[in-house]
Design an enzyme around this catalytic site. Structure first.
Site, PDB file in Angstrom:
ATOM      1  N   MET A 271       0.762  -1.233   0.113  1.00 15.69           N
ATOM      2  CA  MET A 271       0.086  -0.011  -0.164  1.00 15.69           C
ATOM      3  C   MET A 271       0.874   1.334  -0.208  1.00 15.69           C
ATOM      4  O   MET A 271       1.632   1.574   0.879  1.00 15.69           O
ATOM      5  CB  MET A 271      -1.024  -0.001   1.224  1.00 15.69           C
ATOM      6  CG  MET A 271      -1.839   1.044   1.328  1.00 15.69           C
ATOM      7  SD  MET A 271      -3.132   1.310  -0.175  1.00 15.69           S
ATOM      8  CE  MET A 271      -3.191   3.311  -0.198  1.00 15.69           C
ATOM      9  N   ASN A 273       0.520   4.538   0.841  1.00 14.99           N
ATOM     10  CA  ASN A 273       0.574   5.560   2.007  1.00 14.99           C
ATOM     11  C   ASN A 273       1.741   6.461   1.885  1.00 14.99           C
ATOM     12  O   ASN A 273       2.887   6.250   1.882  1.00 14.99           O
ATOM     13  CB  ASN A 273       0.698   4.818   3.367  1.00 14.99           C
ATOM     14  CG  ASN A 273      -0.277   3.798   3.517  1.00 14.99           C
ATOM     15  OD1 ASN A 273      -1.415   3.751   3.180  1.00 14.99           O
ATOM     16  ND2 ASN A 273       0.445   2.769   3.988  1.00 14.99           N
ATOM     17  N   GLU A 306       4.535   0.799  -5.818  1.00 14.99           N
ATOM     18  CA  GLU A 306       4.184   1.705  -4.634  1.00 14.99           C
ATOM     19  C   GLU A 306       4.874   3.085  -4.876  1.00 14.99           C
ATOM     20  O   GLU A 306       4.277   4.076  -4.399  1.00 14.99           O
ATOM     21  CB  GLU A 306       4.343   0.922  -3.355  1.00 14.99           C
ATOM     22  CG  GLU A 306       3.799  -0.362  -3.179  1.00 14.99           C
ATOM     23  CD  GLU A 306       2.135  -0.457  -3.805  1.00 14.99           C
ATOM     24  OE1 GLU A 306       1.560   0.529  -3.452  1.00 14.99           O
ATOM     25  OE2 GLU A 306       1.644  -1.592  -4.012  1.00 14.99           O
TER      26      GLU A 306
HETATM   27  C1  7MF Z   1       1.554  -4.416  -8.126  1.00 13.51           C
HETATM   28  O1  7MF Z   1      -2.568  -1.107  -5.972  1.00 13.51           O
HETATM   29  C2  7MF Z   1       0.414  -4.366  -8.675  1.00 13.51           C
HETATM   30  C3  7MF Z   1      -0.576  -4.356  -8.179  1.00 13.51           C
HETATM   31  C4  7MF Z   1      -4.153  -1.623  -3.292  1.00 13.51           C
HETATM   32  C5  7MF Z   1      -3.972  -2.915  -3.073  1.00 13.51           C
HETATM   33  C6  7MF Z   1      -1.427  -2.778  -4.328  1.00 13.51           C
HETATM   34  O2  7MF Z   1      -0.789  -0.337  -4.522  1.00 13.51           O
HETATM   35  C7  7MF Z   1      -1.709  -1.140  -4.816  1.00 13.51           C
HETATM   36  C8  7MF Z   1      -2.940  -0.812  -3.541  1.00 13.51           C
HETATM   37  C9  7MF Z   1      -4.628  -4.837  -4.721  1.00 13.51           C
HETATM   38  C10 7MF Z   1      -4.224  -5.649  -5.763  1.00 13.51           C
HETATM   39  C11 7MF Z   1      -3.150  -5.409  -6.222  1.00 13.51           C
HETATM   40  C12 7MF Z   1      -2.024  -4.620  -5.963  1.00 13.51           C
HETATM   41  C13 7MF Z   1      -2.356  -3.459  -4.871  1.00 13.51           C
HETATM   42  C14 7MF Z   1      -3.666  -3.766  -4.325  1.00 13.51           C
HETATM   43  C15 7MF Z   1      -0.818  -4.510  -6.628  1.00 13.51           C
HETATM   44  C16 7MF Z   1       0.433  -4.468  -6.044  1.00 13.51           C
HETATM   45  C17 7MF Z   1       1.582  -4.276  -6.799  1.00 13.51           C
HETATM   46  N1  7MF Z   1      -3.207   0.785  -3.931  1.00 13.51           N
HETATM   47 BR1  7MF Z   1      -6.102  -4.916  -3.846  1.00 13.51          BR
HETATM   48 ZN    ZN Z   2      -1.566   0.341  -6.822  1.00 12.77          ZN
END
Ligand code: 7MF
Ligand code: ZN
Length: 880
Positions: A271, A273, A306
């Site tokens: 996440m 943040n 991220e």
């Molecule tokens: C790479 O998108 C690609 C997709 C939400 C949680 C991470 O950064 C995020 C968060 C989910 C599903 C896939 C990913 C993420 C989330 C993700 C992570 C790394 N904002 Br639910």
């Molecule tokens: Zn994301």
């Protein structure tokens, strides 16, 4: 859930700007054993852009909060001045601008949903996307409300020496009685979903990055003490990502410190943040002995993802959750490009398309199909989907390709300049693409609003007399729930033409004065369109949808010979791979229809030729030789034939292995690992080809091959090689199977991430008694239903990566999954809902399996007190 209490859907068309804005938030979080007190002081004012409702009440989101007090401008309110229900706090009469003070109590120790503030082992952490902040305090918990946050955390000094939040630390001190505090200030206005707080006894690994403009940024990873030696790779990945974003997009980091915390209990991957990313420890911790190449590359991709959100998500965020792909599709596109630049671009593209075809095409063809920008949802957590992420990334990629590199970069610069600090829509993004390039993307916008995978039906004509070659293209899109009729899309369709010796022809369309290149991007806009190429000396072989220029299905009646020809000669690496996939798919599906069919010698020869190609990139070769997966094959049939597909694929694999035994042994030997471990693309390619060869050989392991596989397991050179061998052994009948699995457990029981792999290889084994084994493993002391990684690696893997066993005709797999969903739902609805998706496409199966899955879905849907998450998946699966 009774009908009258059914959760209601939220619609995009009902969007209204917020009635109030928040300029500043002061949070005071007092962490105590089993009761955390949260005081919030919000500076609020009426939104001048909201439809006027003079004197209207203030309504804040809040769930599972024990309200202690409410005050306006410091004056405590009497009970008659406000109202509280399950999901909100309403304050009736408020001025146009004022400060609101609230105090609530929460119990992070009891928070098993892992949303809001929760305890993971000995630490506290938060997860607020999408709507978790409302479980911490009363707030306008929506992404278009952006505020400056100041956060003070108070905790026991011994239990929680480390106290973190977004931004920069501005004050810290002792409070006596073993308590201390730290105050953090985030100078950037942000929506509440980007808030984070972490507290615990964590070790810090620090390095730095000097930005292009010369500012120094401290990079800090916070992990549990036993993991300090597993952060090196994630740190290097972060440094590479920061440099890459400066070079490729001109984007610098904007705070003095960037922190990443690794957490064991986490619902998702990671996440973003602001300034304080929280990561599933799976995407931080790695050493060659504990993590595979896939894990290493996954970490690089997720760390990049991220980090890239800091500009695409945080500085510019979403107006509402229907716009989720604005940040996710764009950020996936950015992380894909980053990984392509760090490793092998061709292999990365193949992997991404494989994922898209296997998962997103399936989603688009099922009951949960929705546009990249959905029109409605019941539970937003159910819309973090492959469509929003991966198809969303393809939609950005198509725009990048339509504009070309320079105009796309100008368009991105414009996007960052025009919308910095704002909460915007996918439409605002497309407008930047248009304004910077002068192109009209009106029709292209339908990619955001129309669900379903478009299909291109292609035929060709060659006229020797006029030396013209014509491609006729018909586009269509199947109906999806709520969208029976589809409109034509603007599809960038890249094609090339190969003359009989295998070289690309220069392409000249009728009406053009001269040929223009050897790959042309045709603009499809009409339901039916002809493209006439002139000056074509002989009948060519078309290379269609080069580089997968659009997320569509292409139907063209290639002969087997034409596919082998493309496999050997296409100048487009992606299409060489795709030709091999089409050929293998055809051979396997023919065998489903006709189980006794012989393997066509041409097919074996094509694979032999590919293996013998010494110039070939090993990683690419491994992709070419990987047969299409069972679920992708199943999608090609009118009705899924679980056992037929499994048997046919296994037989073809065994046939290839038998015919190519010597070649495979030679390749395996040439690929054996010698030097120290590194994740350079050449090394990853060597291991992946070597292990692919071993996989073929293990289809019918004779003594020599079995010994080779056992030796690889025991040598323990890297987790990549150990896991490759372990998975093959676990899936075999070798007498050593039990002993090897026990050995692995004994060696790694202290490492949760390694144990996840141990659960997965057993859950995905094809043995008839696998379900019983999965059930037994749930009682293993290392397993826990409270840890999402464990649930995914055992139960999730069984339901999604073991078709033959999950879909056993006695329905045992379905009943087991439904039981687990109902068991998990009260504790963690997000994970329960994700598990249930494994049954959502039940209508694709034979009548007997349909009836069994449907019965389980009905049992789930009929259970009282379901979460919105599980309710939505169950009901929509049954409806569509
Ligand atoms: C790479 O998108 C690609 C997709 C939400 C949680 C991470 O950064 C995020 C968060 C989910 C599903 C896939 C990913 C993420 C989330 C993700 C992570 C790394 N904002 Br639910
Ligand atoms: Zn994301």
């Amino acid at each position: 859930m009774p009908r009258d209490a059914s959760p209601r859907a939220i619609h995009l068309k009902d969007y209204q700007p917020p009635a109030f804005l928040v300029d500043r938030v002061r949070l005071h979080v007092d962490l105590r054993e089993r009761t955390t007190r949260v005081r919030a002081d919000l500076a609020l004012r009426r939104n001048p852009a909201a439809p006027a409702a003079p004197g209207g009440a203030l309504r804040l989101n809040g769930e599972q909060l024990a309200l202690q007090s409410v005050a306006v401008d410091g004056r405590a309110l009497a009970p008659a001045e406000y109202a509280v229900d399950e999901e909100s706090l309403t304050v009736y009469a408020v001025p146009d601008a004022f400060a609101l003070q609230t105090e609530v109590e929460i119990v992070p120790e009891d928070n098993t949903a892992l949303e809001g503030l929760y305890a993971s082992g000995a630490m506290y952490c938060t997860q607020c996307e999408a709507e978790g902040f409302r479980k911490i305090t009363y707030y306008l918990d929506r992404p278009d409300v952006m505020a400056r946050f100041t956060t003070t955390i108070v905790a026991d000094k011994a239990r929680c020496p480390v106290l973190l939040s977004n931004g920069n630390p501005v004050e810290a001190g002792d409070l006596g009685a073993g308590r201390h505090f730290v105050t953090w200030e985030d100078p950037f206005p942000k929506p509440s979903y980007l808030f984070a707080l972490v507290a615990g006894d964590l070790r810090c690994i620090e390095d730095r990055h000097v930005t292009a403009s010369g500012r120094e940024v401290a990079l800090r990873f916070y992990v549990e003490p036993e993991n300090v030696d597993k952060c090196e790779h994630a740190m290097r990945s972060l440094q590479k990502a920061m440099r890459w974003d400066e070079e490729r997009f001109g984007r610098e980091y904007d705070l003095d410190v960037y922190m990443i915390v690794a957490v064991n209990d986490f619902n998702m991957g990671a996440m973003e943040n602001k300034g304080l990313n929280v990561f599933n420890s799976k995407f931080v911790l790695a050493r060659p002995e504990t993590a595979t190449d896939r894990d290493f590359l996954g970490i690089q991709g997720v760390v990049g993802h991220e980090y890239f959100h800091n500009w695409t998500g945080n500085r510019i965020t979403c107006r509402d959750w229907f716009q989720l792909s604005l940040k996710e599709g764009l950020t996936v596109f950015r992380d894909q490009e980053f990984s392509a630049d760090m490793g092998s671009r061709g292999v990365k593209r193949i992997e991404d398309v494989r994922l898209l075809r296997a998962n997103q095409f399936a989603e688009d063809a099922g009951p949960m199909a929705h546009p990249v920008r959905p029109d409605s949802y019941i539970e937003i957590n159910n819309f973090y989907t492959v469509t929003v992420y991966e198809k969303g990334a393809e939609v950005v990629r198509m725009q990048a390709n339509l504009l070309g590199p320079e105009a796309f970069r100008r368009a991105m610069d414009l996007y960052f300049a025009r919308h910095d600090g704002q909460a915007v829509t996918t439409d605002d993004f497309v407008r930047c693409m248009e304004d910077a390039s002068g192109r009209d993307l009106t029709q292209f916008r339908r990619w955001y609003s129309q669900a379903g995978t478009p299909e291109l039906e292609i035929s060709d004509r060659y006229d020797a007399v006029s030396r013209t070659y014509t491609l006729s293209v018909r586009q269509s899109c199947p109906p999806t729930p709520g969208q029976p009729d589809k409109q034509p899309l603007h599809i960038p369709f890249a094609v090339g033409l190969l003359e009989p010796r295998g070289t690309d022809l220069p392409l000249q369309l009728a009406g053009e004065g001269a040929p223009q290149g050897t790959t042309r991007v045709l603009d499809l806009r009409e339901p039916e369109q002809d493209f006439r190429f002139v000056d074509v000396p002989e009948r060519p072989t078309p290379s269609l949808l080069r580089g997968f220029s659009a997320p569509v299905k292409v139907r063209f009646d290639y002969s087997d010979e034409a596919l082998m020809f493309l496999m050997a000669h296409d100048s487009d690496g992606f299409n060489r791979w795709d030709a091999a996939q089409r050929l293998a798919q055809r051979v396997i599906l023919r065998r489903v229809a006709e189980p006794a069919a012989r393997l066509a010698p041409g097919f074996v020869d094509a694979f032999r030729q590919a293996l013998a190609d010494a110039r070939a990139d090993r990683a690419l070769l491994a992709e070419v030789l990987t047969l299409p997966g069972e679920s992708y094959l199943a999608d090609q049939l009118a009705q899924v034939d679980v056992d037929g597909i499994h048997r046919a694929r296994e037989t073809v694999k065994t046939g290839l292995a038998a015919a190519l035994r010597d070649e495979l042994l030679a390749v395996r030997a040439a690929c054996s690992d010698t030097g120290p471990y590194d994740i350079a693309p050449a090394s990853v390619g060597r291991r992946s080809l070597g292990n692919l060869a071993l996989g073929y050989l293990m289809q019918r392991p004779d003594a020599e091959v079995a010994a080779l596989c056992l030796r690889q397991y025991r040598a323990g050179r890297s987790m990549t090689d150990v896991m490759a061998a372990l998975a093959l052994i676990a899936d075999s009948e070798l007498p050593e199977r039990g002993e090897v699995l026990a050995d692995f457990r004994a060696r790694w029981q202290h490492d949760p991430l390694v144990m996840d792999k141990w659960f997965t290889v057993q859950a995905t084994a094809r043995h008839p008694e696998t379900l019983a084994r999965v059930q037994a493993l749930m009682a293993d002391p290392v397993f826990s239903m409270r840890n999402p990684n464990k649930v995914r690696s055992l139960i999730g893997a069984f339901a999604t990566a073991n078709s033959v066993r999950f879909h056993a005709t006695d329905g045992g797999g379905y009943a087991f999954l439904a039981d687990r969903v109902l068991e998990l739902d009260p504790a963690n609805p997000q994970i329960a809902a994700r598990l249930l998706r494994a049954m959502s496409r039940w209508r694709r199966f034979d009548p007997a399996r349909q009836a069994l899955m449907r019965a389980q879905l009905e049992r789930v849907a009929g259970t009282a007190g379901l979460s919105k998450d599980v309710y939505e998946i169950a009901v929509k699966s049954l409806e569509a």
